[in-house]
Design a protein around this motif. Structure first.
Motif, PDB file in Angstrom:
ATOM      1  N   GLY A  62       0.883  -1.304  -0.125  1.00  0.00           N
ATOM      2  CA  GLY A  62      -0.169   0.216   0.095  1.00  0.00           C
ATOM      3  C   GLY A  62       0.794   1.224   0.025  1.00  0.00           C
ATOM      4  O   GLY A  62       2.244   1.449  -0.082  1.00  0.00           O
ATOM      5  N   MET A  63       0.288   2.455  -0.010  1.00  0.00           N
ATOM      6  CA  MET A  63       0.955   3.654   0.160  1.00  0.00           C
ATOM      7  C   MET A  63       0.105   4.379   1.545  1.00  0.00           C
ATOM      8  O   MET A  63      -0.580   4.018   1.928  1.00  0.00           O
ATOM      9  CB  MET A  63       0.595   4.417  -1.029  1.00  0.00           C
ATOM     10  N   ALA A  64       1.166   5.293   1.917  1.00  0.00           N
ATOM     11  CA  ALA A  64       0.558   6.093   3.028  1.00  0.00           C
ATOM     12  C   ALA A  64       0.806   7.535   2.720  1.00  0.00           C
ATOM     13  O   ALA A  64       1.936   7.912   2.586  1.00  0.00           O
ATOM     14  CB  ALA A  64       1.201   5.513   4.493  1.00  0.00           C
ATOM     15  N   ALA A  65      -0.153   8.204   3.343  1.00  0.00           N
ATOM     16  CA  ALA A  65      -0.059   9.810   3.335  1.00  0.00           C
ATOM     17  C   ALA A  65       0.747  10.228   4.735  1.00  0.00           C
ATOM     18  O   ALA A  65       0.409   9.697   5.857  1.00  0.00           O
ATOM     19  CB  ALA A  65      -1.130  10.383   3.469  1.00  0.00           C
ATOM     20  N   CYS A  66       2.134  10.693   4.491  1.00  0.00           N
ATOM     21  CA  CYS A  66       2.809  11.051   5.839  1.00  0.00           C
ATOM     22  C   CYS A  66       2.534  12.464   6.075  1.00  0.00           C
ATOM     23  O   CYS A  66       2.690  13.400   5.320  1.00  0.00           O
ATOM     24  CB  CYS A  66       4.312  10.707   5.207  1.00  0.00           C
ATOM     25  N   LEU A  67       1.763  12.621   6.999  1.00  0.00           N
ATOM     26  CA  LEU A  67       1.480  14.160   7.316  1.00  0.00           C
ATOM     27  C   LEU A  67       2.398  14.859   8.364  1.00  0.00           C
ATOM     28  O   LEU A  67       3.186  14.322   8.960  1.00  0.00           O
ATOM     29  CB  LEU A  67      -0.010  14.190   7.891  1.00  0.00           C
ATOM     30  N   PHE A  68       2.130  16.187   8.528  1.00  0.00           N
ATOM     31  CA  PHE A  68       3.056  16.842   9.338  1.00  0.00           C
ATOM     32  C   PHE A  68       2.283  17.572  10.477  1.00  0.00           C
ATOM     33  O   PHE A  68       1.065  17.927  10.013  1.00  0.00           O
ATOM     34  CB  PHE A  68       3.689  18.153   8.206  1.00  0.00           C
ATOM     35  N   VAL A  69       3.040  17.555  11.635  1.00  0.00           N
ATOM     36  CA  VAL A  69       2.212  18.000  12.581  1.00  0.00           C
ATOM     37  C   VAL A  69       3.123  19.246  13.259  1.00  0.00           C
ATOM     38  O   VAL A  69       4.288  19.183  13.107  1.00  0.00           O
ATOM     39  CB  VAL A  69       1.619  17.437  13.697  1.00  0.00           C
ATOM     40  N   THR A  70       2.408  20.247  13.964  1.00  0.00           N
ATOM     41  CA  THR A  70       3.359  21.316  14.362  1.00  0.00           C
ATOM     42  C   THR A  70       3.848  20.805  16.001  1.00  0.00           C
ATOM     43  O   THR A  70       3.170  20.097  16.390  1.00  0.00           O
ATOM     44  CB  THR A  70       2.595  22.385  14.627  1.00  0.00           C
ATOM     45  N   THR A  71       5.135  21.658  16.522  1.00  0.00           N
ATOM     46  CA  THR A  71       5.365  20.968  17.675  1.00  0.00           C
ATOM     47  C   THR A  71       4.415  21.562  18.881  1.00  0.00           C
ATOM     48  O   THR A  71       4.272  20.986  19.864  1.00  0.00           O
ATOM     49  CB  THR A  71       6.749  21.808  18.123  1.00  0.00           C
ATOM     50  N   SER A  72       3.601  22.412  18.341  1.00  0.00           N
ATOM     51  CA  SER A  72       2.400  22.776  19.440  1.00  0.00           C
ATOM     52  C   SER A  72       1.374  21.735  19.758  1.00  0.00           C
ATOM     53  O   SER A  72       1.059  21.642  20.839  1.00  0.00           O
ATOM     54  CB  SER A  72       1.737  24.041  19.056  1.00  0.00           C
ATOM     55  N   VAL A  73       1.269  20.755  18.825  1.00  0.00           N
ATOM     56  CA  VAL A  73       0.581  19.833  18.866  1.00  0.00           C
ATOM     57  C   VAL A  73       1.086  18.650  20.108  1.00  0.00           C
ATOM     58  O   VAL A  73       0.389  18.308  20.604  1.00  0.00           O
ATOM     59  CB  VAL A  73       0.089  18.917  17.751  1.00  0.00           C
ATOM     60  N   LEU A  74       2.330  18.331  19.707  1.00  0.00           N
ATOM     61  CA  LEU A  74       2.982  17.684  20.535  1.00  0.00           C
ATOM     62  C   LEU A  74       2.950  17.855  21.973  1.00  0.00           C
ATOM     63  O   LEU A  74       3.044  17.111  22.991  1.00  0.00           O
ATOM     64  CB  LEU A  74       4.788  17.402  19.907  1.00  0.00           C
ATOM     65  N   ALA A  75       3.309  19.400  22.227  1.00  0.00           N
ATOM     66  CA  ALA A  75       3.270  19.891  23.568  1.00  0.00           C
ATOM     67  C   ALA A  75       2.182  19.672  24.218  1.00  0.00           C
ATOM     68  O   ALA A  75       2.232  19.655  25.494  1.00  0.00           O
ATOM     69  CB  ALA A  75       3.893  21.373  23.398  1.00  0.00           C
ATOM     70  N   GLN A  76       1.229  19.830  23.741  1.00  0.00           N
ATOM     71  CA  GLN A  76      -0.193  19.746  24.557  1.00  0.00           C
ATOM     72  C   GLN A  76      -0.537  18.433  24.954  1.00  0.00           C
ATOM     73  O   GLN A  76      -1.334  18.079  25.949  1.00  0.00           O
ATOM     74  CB  GLN A  76      -1.323  20.020  23.260  1.00  0.00           C
ATOM     75  N   THR A  77       0.389  17.388  24.404  1.00  0.00           N
ATOM     76  CA  THR A  77       0.035  15.879  24.978  1.00  0.00           C
ATOM     77  C   THR A  77       1.023  15.699  26.081  1.00  0.00           C
ATOM     78  O   THR A  77       2.158  15.475  25.583  1.00  0.00           O
ATOM     79  CB  THR A  77      -0.011  14.788  23.780  1.00  0.00           C
ATOM     80  N   ASP A  78       0.675  15.371  27.190  1.00  0.00           N
ATOM     81  CA  ASP A  78       1.691  14.723  28.316  1.00  0.00           C
ATOM     82  C   ASP A  78       1.607  13.406  28.556  1.00  0.00           C
ATOM     83  O   ASP A  78       0.491  12.867  28.618  1.00  0.00           O
ATOM     84  CB  ASP A  78       1.174  15.503  29.503  1.00  0.00           C
ATOM     85  N   PRO A  79       2.683  12.948  27.993  1.00  0.00           N
ATOM     86  CA  PRO A  79       2.762  11.244  28.238  1.00  0.00           C
ATOM     87  C   PRO A  79       2.876  10.645  29.447  1.00  0.00           C
ATOM     88  O   PRO A  79       2.645   9.578  29.803  1.00  0.00           O
ATOM     89  CB  PRO A  79       4.049  11.010  27.446  1.00  0.00           C
ATOM     90  N   LEU A  80       3.229  11.678  30.460  1.00  0.00           N
ATOM     91  CA  LEU A  80       3.411  11.438  31.964  1.00  0.00           C
ATOM     92  C   LEU A  80       2.352  12.065  32.828  1.00  0.00           C
ATOM     93  O   LEU A  80       2.847  12.746  33.843  1.00  0.00           O
ATOM     94  CB  LEU A  80       4.730  11.290  32.446  1.00  0.00           C
ATOM     95  N   PRO A  81       0.820  11.758  32.307  1.00  0.00           N
ATOM     96  CA  PRO A  81       0.104  13.029  33.373  1.00  0.00           C
ATOM     97  C   PRO A  81       0.018  12.580  34.852  1.00  0.00           C
ATOM     98  O   PRO A  81      -0.472  13.394  35.539  1.00  0.00           O
ATOM     99  CB  PRO A  81      -1.295  12.539  32.687  1.00  0.00           C
ATOM    100  N   SER A  82       0.432  11.440  35.118  1.00  0.00           N
ATOM    101  CA  SER A  82       0.475  11.176  36.765  1.00  0.00           C
ATOM    102  C   SER A  82       1.411  11.441  37.381  1.00  0.00           C
ATOM    103  O   SER A  82       1.806  11.364  38.554  1.00  0.00           O
ATOM    104  CB  SER A  82       0.047   9.563  36.984  1.00  0.00           C
ATOM    105  N   TRP A  83       2.355  12.194  36.849  1.00  0.00           N
ATOM    106  CA  TRP A  83       3.776  12.723  37.254  1.00  0.00           C
ATOM    107  C   TRP A  83       3.677  14.068  37.512  1.00  0.00           C
ATOM    108  O   TRP A  83       3.352  15.024  36.626  1.00  0.00           O
ATOM    109  CB  TRP A  83       5.022  12.481  36.493  1.00  0.00           C
ATOM    110  N   ASN A  84       4.032  14.441  38.733  1.00  0.00           N
ATOM    111  CA  ASN A  84       4.220  16.090  38.966  1.00  0.00           C
ATOM    112  C   ASN A  84       5.223  16.726  38.126  1.00  0.00           C
ATOM    113  O   ASN A  84       6.155  15.897  37.775  1.00  0.00           O
ATOM    114  CB  ASN A  84       4.281  16.368  40.324  1.00  0.00           C
TER     115      ASN A  84
END
Lengths: 337, 337
Positions: free
Chosen positions: B17-39
């Motif tokens: 198959g083929m895939a569309a590789c999209l681009f995202v801005t760093t601001s999108v990354l920054a909004q997601t906290d991978p460690l929400p239970s850590w202060n």
């Protein structure tokens, strides 16, 4: 039409992109042969039928991807084990290299036999002599030092008949089989009677199998802090022999579930094949590589000092394991290069 | 802008198959906290800085994905180990369950102490008593029978203080950490002093760690064909204790390369942390969970009979290992449910 599902592996926590999932027709699939070095004989058909069976969702033969564990013997199954096990050739070379610092070896067996190139005298020292040889050449250094010694040797040593590096005397059909299984969601492990630290340094490059998926025989190691650096020192003591009934023990210890497919070539693999195929409730597959091609490789079975195949050949008939007739089933033995 | 690369894993040999590789801005990354239970304290910052460092291509700290091995202790690092190790609670329950078929236990230590609920007398039997207890309750059956016994127990047993299944008393911040590392290309292993076959049956569901990535203490097993079915029978003999200096030995034996990150909580993890961080040439990370929260969990260190943290706490200061202050650094201890 078959809808082909494409799985994505993301390097970040969040869904970062989107993908177009395309559809292909079965005719496209059929045109690509994942096992081009295998002749279209029964062995290949049995392998493909097994893989199709375990990957067919919503059928009784289906096996979830996490349970698709395949185990491969190394010597004689993935690379040549004649005229002697490669690791024995390594040990003999090590004795010759180290002889200058061990003057006592000139007069002591089994070392004298090695230095005199007297294979008959070496054989006469029996298993005890072999163990002594292995311990003397495989211990007394850190694990990292040993890895370098093994890597350096494998990069330069040549198999006597074919005059090629041992890592080029791997079986092309088996390389294709490893890749084919992985592409179908299998995790491939090596389960070798050989030393695990002898195989790991090159297994990833040659077989695509990472160190943590190589299981083998071990000698004892000891943790030591040396001038602030942590080391593991290799001691002259056998820890575990990963052969015969040791193979299922190690598979259980390392992997923790029964494999669904096992590939071997000698009586040393009998119990691994039994553990894989005789027990468990899902679809199973066992295969034995029978060396029948004296011209392109070697022909041996019931009487061979290396890779003896006797009981396991009888068991194959009883248990419906696939037996590869190397001469008839393999279009090509070694990689072209 | 950050270009996010999406890797594809195909279930067939060919590019389907083929895939569309999209681009995202760093601001999108920054909004997601991978460690929400850590202060947002130093411990979390140190973890994130380490992961950013090893994943930053074309920088000196970068570590290729295949080398991103992370090892986690279990008791006290991933789940609670008070008021006693969970596996000890299991052994005590097994003695009570099996007592009817062992009348001699009424008058024999350490079994008498268990049946009398006399923890002081049990402690007086020392390590010898404990080993005897473990062997009596963990051997004498096949590996598959033992897995069922352990699974059934873990599904019903309750921790006395919190009155919850032990598998709910795992640390939410550590579950997030396991997932965060895996999402960044790490392979996560458990390296426990506990019995490997006690942990494996539930580790995949609870921690996302498959059986082949769980390393632990073992007892000897023996391969047997029983009426045409292959079995491994658990013998009453200790094979390997995966604790203290045994941890680096087992890590080398099973994984075959130095981890780049290690997570522990007691002196039993000292050598594992040394093996991971003091040696090797790439970026390394060591972390110790310090139990400082008597209210939400437990507070203990240098004098605790279970999970004693003394030498490893001193070593953390000397070696720049991150020490988690549970009370200050963790927003939440256990999963909400």
């Amino acid at each position: 039409m078959i809808a082909t599902c494409i799985f994505f592996k993301f390097t970040r926590t969040v869904l970062l992109g989107m993908a177009a999932c395309l559809f292909v027709t079965t005719s496209v699939l059929a045109q690509t042969d994942p096992l081009p070095s295998w002749n279209n004989t029964g062995a290949k058909a049995a392998i493909v039928a097994f893989v199709d069976r375990v990957t067919a969702e919503d059928t009784p033969g289906y096996v979830p991807e996490v349970e698709r564990i395949a185990v491969f013997d190394n010597d004689g199954t993935l690379w040549t084990e004649q005229p002697m096990y490669v690791q024995l050739a390594f040990a003999l070379d090590r004795v010759k290299t180290e002889a200058a610092t061990h003057p006592e070896w000139k007069d002591t067996q089994p070392f004298k036999a090695v230095l005199d190139n007297d294979m008959k005298a070496l054989a006469a020292t029996g298993e005890k002599g072999l163990v002594e040889l292995v311990l003397a050449t495989h211990s007394g250094m850190t694990t990292e030092e040993f890895q370098k010694i093994a890597s350096d040797w494998i990069a330069t040593a040549r198999q006597p008949r074919f005059n090629k590096p041992y890592t080029e005397l791997v079986y092309q059909p088996m390389l294709e089989l490893l890749a084919y299984l992985r592409e179908n969601g299998f995790k491939t492990f090596i389960v070798s009677g050989g030393g695990v630290e002898f195989i790991r340094p090159w297994a990833e490059q040659v077989y695509g199998v990472p160190p943590e998926q190589v299981i083998g025989s071990t000698i004892k190691t000891q943790f030591e802090m040396r001038e602030g650096v942590s080391t593991l020192f290799r001691l002259p003591q056998i820890d575990f022999i990963d052969d015969k009934a040791g193979k299922p023990v190690a598979i259980n210890q390392f992997i923790g579930r029964r494999p669904i497919a096992a590939f071997g070539n000698s009586d040393g693999d009998l119990e691994m094949l039994q553990w894989t195929t005789l027990g468990g409730t899902t679809t199973r597959f066992g295969l034995i590589v029978h060396h029948t091609d004296a011209e392109r490789e070697y022909a041996y079975d019931r009487d061979s000092p290396f890779g003896r195949l006797d009981k396991a050949l009888d068991a194959a008939a009883d248990n419906n394991w696939t037996v590869v007739d190397m001469k008839a089933d393999w279009k090509q033995i070694f990689p072209a290069k």
